[in-house]
Enzyme design. Structure first.
Site, short mmCIF file in Angstrom:
data_model
loop_
_atom_site.label_atom_id
_atom_site.label_comp_id
_atom_site.label_asym_id
_atom_site.label_seq_id
_atom_site.Cartn_x
_atom_site.Cartn_y
_atom_site.Cartn_z
N CYS A 1 15.86 20.58 136.49
CA CYS A 1 15.65 21.16 137.78
C CYS A 1 17.02 21.30 138.49
O CYS A 1 18.13 20.63 137.99
CB CYS A 1 14.75 20.10 138.96
N ARG B 1 18.53 25.69 134.75
CA ARG B 1 18.24 24.30 134.81
C ARG B 1 16.64 24.15 134.76
O ARG B 1 16.22 23.10 134.39
CB ARG B 1 18.58 23.49 135.84
N TRP C 1 11.71 22.33 136.60
CA TRP C 1 11.42 22.34 135.36
C TRP C 1 10.40 21.02 135.17
O TRP C 1 10.61 19.84 135.45
CB TRP C 1 12.58 21.76 134.35
N ASN D 1 15.93 16.09 141.97
CA ASN D 1 15.86 16.38 140.29
C ASN D 1 15.96 15.11 139.57
O ASN D 1 16.72 14.22 139.86
CB ASN D 1 17.32 17.05 139.98
N GLY D 2 15.15 14.88 138.58
CA GLY D 2 14.96 13.49 137.83
C GLY D 2 13.53 13.02 137.74
O GLY D 2 12.48 13.95 137.84
N GLU E 1 22.43 24.89 112.82
CA GLU E 1 22.90 25.52 114.11
C GLU E 1 22.20 27.20 114.22
O GLU E 1 21.58 27.53 115.31
CB GLU E 1 24.27 25.76 114.34
N LYS F 1 19.32 28.20 117.03
CA LYS F 1 19.44 29.20 117.79
C LYS F 1 18.18 30.25 117.52
O LYS F 1 17.82 30.73 118.72
CB LYS F 1 20.73 30.19 117.57
N GLU G 1 15.22 28.49 119.28
CA GLU G 1 15.03 28.50 120.76
C GLU G 1 14.69 29.74 121.44
O GLU G 1 14.13 29.82 122.57
CB GLU G 1 15.87 27.65 121.08
N HIS H 1 14.75 20.14 95.83
CA HIS H 1 14.18 18.86 96.09
C HIS H 1 12.83 19.30 96.80
O HIS H 1 12.21 18.38 97.38
CB HIS H 1 14.93 18.02 96.73
N LYS I 1 18.53 23.97 130.39
CA LYS I 1 19.99 23.86 129.89
C LYS I 1 20.46 22.43 129.88
O LYS I 1 21.07 21.96 129.01
CB LYS I 1 20.71 24.76 130.99
O1 M6R Z 1 24.57 19.67 127.30
P1 M6R Z 1 24.22 18.70 125.99
O2 M6R Z 1 25.39 19.53 125.08
O3 M6R Z 1 24.47 17.42 125.85
O4 M6R Z 1 22.88 19.45 125.39
C1 M6R Z 1 22.47 19.00 124.17
C2 M6R Z 1 21.29 20.02 123.94
O5 M6R Z 1 20.33 19.69 124.91
C3 M6R Z 1 21.58 21.44 123.71
O6 M6R Z 1 22.91 21.48 123.00
C4 M6R Z 1 20.36 22.25 123.32
O7 M6R Z 1 20.11 22.07 122.01
C5 M6R Z 1 20.93 23.79 123.53
N1 M6R Z 1 19.69 24.46 124.22
C6 M6R Z 1 21.10 24.47 122.18
O8 M6R Z 1 21.24 25.69 122.31
#
Ligand code: M6R
Length: 611
Positions: free
Chosen positions: A2, A27, A75, A99-100, A484, A488, A491, A507, A606
């Site tokens: 949020c 956020r 969120w 937020n929280g 990674e 990407k 997501e 394996h 984010k």
């Molecule tokens: O702010 P941070 O780097 O701690 O965030 C960690 C993950 O939430 C963040 O890397 C997430 O996996 C991203 N959406 C990846 O693109």
């Protein structure tokens, strides 16, 4: 998650609040709302489900006039996305954004209902508004009422509160969720994150846990929960507002991918000591003695930052000969793992606010480990609780899918390993010098890869846009890059993708391969090259569609692949910084062709400040 924002000044507040929310929308984006002190009419609210544009339409139909207000982009955690669950929440004269997560919400709800409060939503937030309202009803000032209510809360919060009885102030407070206040000329601001305030002020104060601030037009007063005054000078933030704009790109993610050479230059600036063939260590914040005595390194991180942290294990063991482990912060916390004095914990986090990483690092620190943060957001929670901070200087990252922050994390981790290796005499000046020189050239090399591969990768994405599964394979330093690349794609395009250590294929996972599955093989000319090439051939023999990312001029990789993406020859330690670039572009183009919401993919936010 949020985003919250607040404004008190002499300008109309709604456009400023909306602009701030637009910059915080990464956020959360399930619903949004504003509360404004409307002169002569008290507090009025507007809320709408879905993206911010829905709130903007609501405001066009029924504008809100007034120069004091708060806003929120949500969120959902407690209660599905709906107008009634959207913030701001109102109780009597009080309006509040949050937020929280309030952990004792069930008990509070029971208690408040028992006292006759009519609770309209399913949220934990509304309960806080009622708690404050009950305190105000006893004749307390808004500030004291907020303090009284906070004493009853367990969990995480950043809140901004308005009261119809005190229309000339906003009261804000935080515990475990980020909150920054901004100082302008005759106006004051608050927000969850720096980018929301950049167009209005660069003078900001980061609130600490357990602090309350009263925002008035010409002053901001900070105190602790017990009322003790806090004096803290503002910090001048040197991010420019333009850094948080799309600058003509279709999406923030694409802009941030192409910003990587610049972000890398900023991150390397002042840190490469080419003359001494070393890394300038002053910004790392650890002493040479710390470097020599460290017994073990524990890297903690989540998501993409965890993939960056994984490269730390390879670098730190190879260059500095220090035993190193990498932990998912979410698995480490609460496990009572063995960590303590002599251990250096490196917490890697773009936002510096990820709850799992923050809690895991705090646990390790409490057991005697030293904590070094590698973070991008200046003054965020993880750097603040750490013994030392080595910032990446990628600038604000708005796209939910991390790109430029990932590559700058890779660079910081490599620089740290070189610095450590030089201090421990495990890395020769010659080898360090070669790495420093390659790092100095890196921004240009990255630019070449981005411009040189963009069209080819876009074509490949078009060709495979309908693939239902994609595999990514890599060995050594390319293994985290395989993970990674897959993350990407998952997501932002919602395509099922998996990254595997190439040697693990036989394996089990090799059973997944058939002629419908594109397999992206990372085969740079490194110390694993021959075995990686064998794995590539094994995939090809099972009729996979093989796309290879290989070193320029690699004819063997070309022969065994359906398509070849070439990257320049660099020292092995730097290959992840190049091979990940086409993978970022591939994910971007697949998502764009599919028409998904690239910058704000479904279900994600984010900054993950929830359990
Ligand atoms: O702010 P941070 O780097 O701690 O965030 C960690 C993950 O939430 C963040 O890397 C997430 O996996 C991203 N959406 C990846 O693109």
């Amino acid at each position: 998650m949020c985003g919250i924002v607040g404004y008190i000044g002499s300008q109309p507040s709604a456009p400023i609040l909306l602009d701030g929310l637009r910059r915080l929308e990464y956020r959360g984006y399930d619903s949004a709302g504003l509360a404004v002190q409307v002169p002569g009419a008290g507090i009025e609210i507007r809320r709408a489900v879905g993206k911010l544009r829905n709130l903007e339409s609501a405001l066009r139909e029924r504008p809100l006039d007034g120069s004091v207000g708060i806003g929120h982009t949500r969120w959902a955690t407690h209660g599905r996305p709906s107008e009634v669950n959207a913030h701001p929440h109102v109780a009597g004269p009080i309006a509040l954004v949050h937020n929280g997560i309030i952990e004792n919400h069930l008990e509070l709800r029971r208690r408040l209902e028992g006292r006759g409060c009519a609770i309209a939503s399913d949220t934990d937030t509304e309960l806080v508004a009622h708690l404050i309202q009950l305190e105000v009803a006893q004749g307390k000032s808004l500030e004291d009422a907020v303090r009284g209510a906070l004493a009853e809360l367990q969990g995480a919060y950043a809140i901004a509160v308005l009261s119809e009885k005190e229309p000339e102030r906003i009261v804000v407070a935080k515990h475990s969720s980020p909150l920054v206040v901004g100082l302008g000329e005759g106006e004051s601001f608050c927000a969850s994150d720096i980018p929301a305030l950049l167009p209005y002020t660069r003078d900001m104060i980061f609130l600490e846990d357990g602090e309350v601030a009263v925002l008035e037009r010409d002053r901001i007063r900070i105190s602790k929960l017990d009322g003790t005054a806090v004096e803290r000078a503002p910090r001048r933030i040197d991010w420019s507002p333009v850094m948080a704009e799309k600058a003509g790109y279709k999406h923030f993610m694409l802009k941030e991918i192409f910003e990587q050479p610049r972000a890398m230059e900023d991150t390397l600036r002042g840190r490469l000591d080419r003359e001494a063939r070393d890394i300038h260590g002053h910004e790392i914040g650890l002493s040479d003695d710390d470097a020599r005595t460290v017994r073990r390194v524990v890297l903690l991180a989540c998501g993409t930052s965890h993939h960056a942290a994984m490269t730390g294990r390879y670098h730190i063991e190879a260059l500095a000969r220090v035993p190193t482990v990498v932990e998912l912060a979410s698995e480490f916390r609460g496990r009572d793992g063995v960590v303590g004095e002599g251990d250096l914990v490196i917490a890697v986090s773009q936002s510096g606010e990820t709850l799992d990483t923050l809690v895991a690092a705090k646990e390790a620190k409490a057991k005697g480990a030293k904590v070094l943060a590698i973070a991008n957001v200046i003054g965020s929670a993880i750097p603040r609780m750490s013994d030392a901070v080595f910032y990446t200087h990628a600038g604000p990252e708005i796209g939910v899918a991390s790109t430029k922050c990932f590559t700058t994390q890779l660079a910081n981790i490599l620089m740290f390993a070189i610095w450590l290796g030089r201090r421990r005499d495990t890395l020769s000046a010659d080898r360090a010098g070669a790495l420093v020189e390659a790092l100095a050239r890196l921004p240009h090399t990255m630019q070449d890869v981005l411009t040189g591969t963009r069209q080819l990768v876009a074509n490949l994405a078009r060709r495979y846009v309908d693939a239902r599964d994609v595999l990514y394979l890599g060995r050594g330093l390319s293994f985290p890059i395989a993970l990674e690349g897959a993350l990407k794609l998952k997501e932002i395009s919602y395509v099922h993708a998996e990254g595997y250590a190439a040697g693990e294929m036989k394996h089990g996972p090799i059973a997944l391969i058939d002629s419908h599955v594109p397999v992206i093989c990372l085969v740079p000319r490194d110390s694993h090259y021959d075995r990686s090439l064998s794995n590539l051939q094994e995939a090809k023999a099972r009729e996979a569609r093989v796309i290879s990312v290989a070193t320029e001029g690699d004819e063997a990789a070309r022969t065994f692949s359906d398509d070849l993406i070439e990257v320049p020859d660099v020292p092995e330690e730097l290959t992840p910084l190049l091979t990940v670039l086409p993978l970022q572009l591939y994910a971007y183009y697949v998502a764009d062709y599919k028409g998904t919401d690239v910058d704000q993919p479904r279900n994600l936010a984010k900054t993950v400040t929830v359990e």
